[in-house]
Scaffold this motif. Structure first.
Motif, mmCIF file in Angstrom:
data_model
loop_
_atom_site.group_PDB
_atom_site.id
_atom_site.type_symbol
_atom_site.label_atom_id
_atom_site.label_comp_id
_atom_site.label_asym_id
_atom_site.label_seq_id
_atom_site.Cartn_x
_atom_site.Cartn_y
_atom_site.Cartn_z
ATOM 1 N N TYR A 19 37.706 42.795 34.077
ATOM 2 C CA TYR A 19 36.872 44.228 33.520
ATOM 3 C C TYR A 19 37.351 45.379 34.034
ATOM 4 C CZ TYR A 19 32.964 40.506 33.190
ATOM 5 O OH TYR A 19 32.655 39.096 33.248
ATOM 6 N N CYS A 20 37.928 45.470 35.094
ATOM 7 C CA CYS A 20 38.592 46.874 35.519
ATOM 8 C C CYS A 20 39.911 46.652 35.647
ATOM 9 C CB CYS A 20 37.844 47.227 36.676
ATOM 10 S SG CYS A 20 37.971 46.303 38.113
ATOM 11 N N ASN A 21 40.571 45.436 35.665
ATOM 12 C CA ASN A 21 42.014 45.370 35.874
ATOM 13 C C ASN A 21 42.617 46.088 37.151
ATOM 14 O OD1 ASN A 21 42.531 44.259 33.044
ATOM 15 N ND2 ASN A 21 42.486 46.422 32.334
ATOM 16 N N GLN A 37 34.704 31.137 41.563
ATOM 17 C CA GLN A 37 34.145 32.094 41.215
ATOM 18 C C GLN A 37 34.644 33.244 42.101
ATOM 19 O OE1 GLN A 37 29.920 32.343 41.801
ATOM 20 N NE2 GLN A 37 29.533 33.275 40.066
ATOM 21 N N PHE A 38 34.875 34.460 41.516
ATOM 22 C CA PHE A 38 35.482 35.669 42.109
ATOM 23 C C PHE A 38 34.611 36.780 42.237
ATOM 24 C CE2 PHE A 38 38.967 33.139 41.032
ATOM 25 C CZ PHE A 38 40.054 33.133 41.908
ATOM 26 N N CYS A 43 34.515 46.944 40.467
ATOM 27 C CA CYS A 43 33.396 47.064 39.753
ATOM 28 C C CYS A 43 32.103 46.175 40.267
ATOM 29 C CB CYS A 43 33.775 46.780 38.236
ATOM 30 S SG CYS A 43 34.502 44.920 38.078
ATOM 31 N N ASN A 44 32.151 45.564 41.021
ATOM 32 C CA ASN A 44 31.120 44.539 41.779
ATOM 33 C C ASN A 44 30.536 43.600 40.559
ATOM 34 O OD1 ASN A 44 30.981 46.208 44.092
ATOM 35 N ND2 ASN A 44 29.667 47.794 43.259
ATOM 36 N N LYS A 45 31.425 43.101 39.741
ATOM 37 C CA LYS A 45 31.049 42.135 38.952
ATOM 38 C C LYS A 45 31.702 40.736 39.391
ATOM 39 C CE LYS A 45 30.726 44.967 34.848
ATOM 40 N NZ LYS A 45 30.996 45.059 33.420
#
Length: 88
Positions: A19-21, A37-38, A43-45
């Motif tokens: 999402y934010c690289n 899962q990470f 970005c809190n995703k």
């Protein structure tokens, strides 16, 4: 920087958030299907190491939106893209 269209690379191999690289990923347990899962601290995703469904790919999502705008039904979209109807 990883391109957003290449989803064949696993997140565990690169360590980069899709999402934010950034490289602020930490492990965050497993899913019901035993996939890693990470969690991204920037970005809190949350994201999964790899997706096994074709409907989760970004190109497929764009095609689904395009077909809906053209007036195709859910079953015909699933038939054309070879995905399940329950993933919409």
């Amino acid at each position: 920087m990883v391109k957003k269209t290449t989803l064949c690379i696993r997140i565990s191999d690169t360590g980069i958030c899709p999402y934010c690289n950034t490289k602020n990923l930490i492990k965050n347990g497993f899913t019901k299907n035993k996939k890693q899962q990470f969690y991204c601290k920037s970005c809190n995703k949350r994201c999964i190491d790899y997706y096994s469904y074709n409907a989760c790919k970004r190109n497929t999502s764009a095609k689904i939106i395009q077909f809906i705008k053209e007036g195709l039904g859910i079953r015909s979209i699933a038939r054309v893209l070879q995905i399940a109807t329950t993933l919409f």
